[in-house]
Design an enzyme around this catalytic site. Structure first.
Site, mmCIF file in Angstrom:
data_model
loop_
_atom_site.group_PDB
_atom_site.id
_atom_site.type_symbol
_atom_site.label_atom_id
_atom_site.label_comp_id
_atom_site.label_asym_id
_atom_site.label_seq_id
_atom_site.Cartn_x
_atom_site.Cartn_y
_atom_site.Cartn_z
ATOM 1 N N ASP A 70 0.793 -1.280 -0.065
ATOM 2 C CA ASP A 70 -0.045 0.119 0.113
ATOM 3 C C ASP A 70 0.880 1.245 -0.045
ATOM 4 O O ASP A 70 1.574 1.595 0.997
ATOM 5 C CB ASP A 70 -1.104 -0.080 1.310
ATOM 6 C CG ASP A 70 -1.916 -1.012 1.028
ATOM 7 O OD1 ASP A 70 -1.771 -2.153 0.593
ATOM 8 O OD2 ASP A 70 -3.094 -0.958 1.701
ATOM 9 N N LYS B 138 -6.909 3.247 -3.151
ATOM 10 C CA LYS B 138 -7.488 3.346 -1.840
ATOM 11 C C LYS B 138 -7.580 4.803 -1.044
ATOM 12 O O LYS B 138 -6.818 5.759 -1.620
ATOM 13 C CB LYS B 138 -6.350 2.744 -0.719
ATOM 14 C CG LYS B 138 -6.355 2.624 0.612
ATOM 15 C CD LYS B 138 -5.214 1.825 1.048
ATOM 16 C CE LYS B 138 -5.317 1.966 2.810
ATOM 17 N NZ LYS B 138 -4.160 1.339 3.133
ATOM 18 N N LYS C 198 -10.344 0.300 -2.326
ATOM 19 C CA LYS C 198 -10.135 0.054 -0.788
ATOM 20 C C LYS C 198 -10.480 1.279 -0.227
ATOM 21 O O LYS C 198 -9.625 2.322 -0.131
ATOM 22 C CB LYS C 198 -8.639 -0.208 -0.385
ATOM 23 C CG LYS C 198 -8.529 -0.723 0.918
ATOM 24 C CD LYS C 198 -7.197 -1.296 1.079
ATOM 25 C CE LYS C 198 -6.848 -1.220 2.587
ATOM 26 N NZ LYS C 198 -5.604 -1.682 2.873
#
Length: 318
Positions: free
Chosen positions: A155, A218, A254
């Site tokens: 991430d 995300k 996400k």
């Protein structure tokens, strides 16, 4: 995880044409929040689905091998066995989607999951998380080290300065380099939407990140003052849809930060179903970044099975 997004050449003309209608986005967000939530066994089914999409996360300064180990054990058995058994779901292999930790804790998590004979992937935040303000060389090295230690998903955080000042080519190049440093690991790109100023900027940052090869986009690090909100999510999933229609590549989504209740988790799933369709209702294309959400989901499932609410000590973290 699904097939990788190879990305594409930066199309600045596409980026420059982006305009987001704020009122329309806010109106749609209100509809999403007002949607009726399923009841009884349907709700229980949605909640189990949500569990399988959680990136169970610990990102604290006081993380130790032992609390990472506990988190991994919880990921392997996220809902108490007796509760799953009474729903006839005990043999369906229900686990969380991943375990998410800092780079320095990746090796601990990999070791714990291996010992438990689990194939749950370890995700690691990298690239100077959460601010992304360290030098590029350091950020790239951090990605490589996490992958070397066994992280299957990375991430990354974008450099907000580049997005805020409209330096889209520079942002594209950075994300491209991160994607290369990830190697075989899937890359989720955190936009830190609370720090991007406008919906149009969020949309542009989403597009550029996908063009650069992000497998997921995300919302947040969970450390900003504004995290995952429905309006921002709508902007991002519409960007995902446009990118898919243009390229045929499916990119995952996400939301992360501030998602704490079972009810919210169901709303997020409903949003994905309505905006992107059933295919985005799986951990291949949808993740919920959360640390305390699982506890509430397990309480709701306990209530569904027994008719009463559990005390927190009846459903320990692991």
């Amino acid at each position: 995880m699904s097939a990788r997004n190879p990305g594409m050449d930066l199309d600045l003309e596409w980026v420059s044409k982006v305009r987001v209608n704020t009122q329309a986005v806010l109106k749609r967000a209100q509809q999403v929040q007002g949607c009726k939530v399923a009841k009884k066994q349907w709700q229980a089914a949605w909640l189990l689905k949500a569990v399988t999409c959680i990136d169970l996360t610990t990102l604290s300064g006081d993380d130790t091998p032992s609390n990472v180990h506990r988190l991994c054990m919880k990921a392997v058995q996220p809902v108490r066995h007796d509760l799953l058994k009474s729903m006839d779901m005990h043999d369906k292999g229900i686990t969380t989607a991943a375990v998410c930790v800092y780079p320095s804790r990746v090796a601990d998590a990999v070791k714990s999951l291996k010992a438990a004979n689990s194939s749950i992937p370890v995700a690691s935040v990298a690239t100077g998380f959460p601010a992304g303000q360290t030098p590029l060389k350091t950020r790239l090295e951090e990605v490589r080290m996490a992958v070397e230690d066994g992280a299957m998903e990375i991430d990354i955080v974008i450099n907000r300065t580049l997005a805020l000042t409209g330096q889209w080519a520079a942002l594209y190049d950075e994300v491209r380099q991160f994607r290369e440093a990830c190697g075989h690991a899937h890359m989720k790109t955190i936009l830190a939407v609370g720090e991007l100023g406008t919906f149009t900027n969020v949309y542009k940052a989403s597009l550029v990140s996908m063009m650069a090869g992000s497998d997921f986009i995300k919302t947040s690090t969970g450390k900003e003052s504004v995290n995952a909100t429905y309006p921002v999510a709508i902007v991002m999933v519409r960007a995902i849809r446009d990118y898919y229609l243009r390229t045929g590549q499916k990119v995952g989504f996400k939301p992360a930060g501030g998602i704490r209740t079972a009810q919210e988790a169901v709303v997020w799933l409903a949003l994905m179903k309505e905006e992107l369709g059933n295919e985005w209702l799986s951990p291949h294309l949808f993740r919920l970044g959360a640390s305390s959400l699982l506890a509430d989901i397990e309480r709701q499932i306990y209530h569904y099975v027994t008719g009463r609410y559990a005390a927190y000590h009846e459903l320990p973290m692991a």
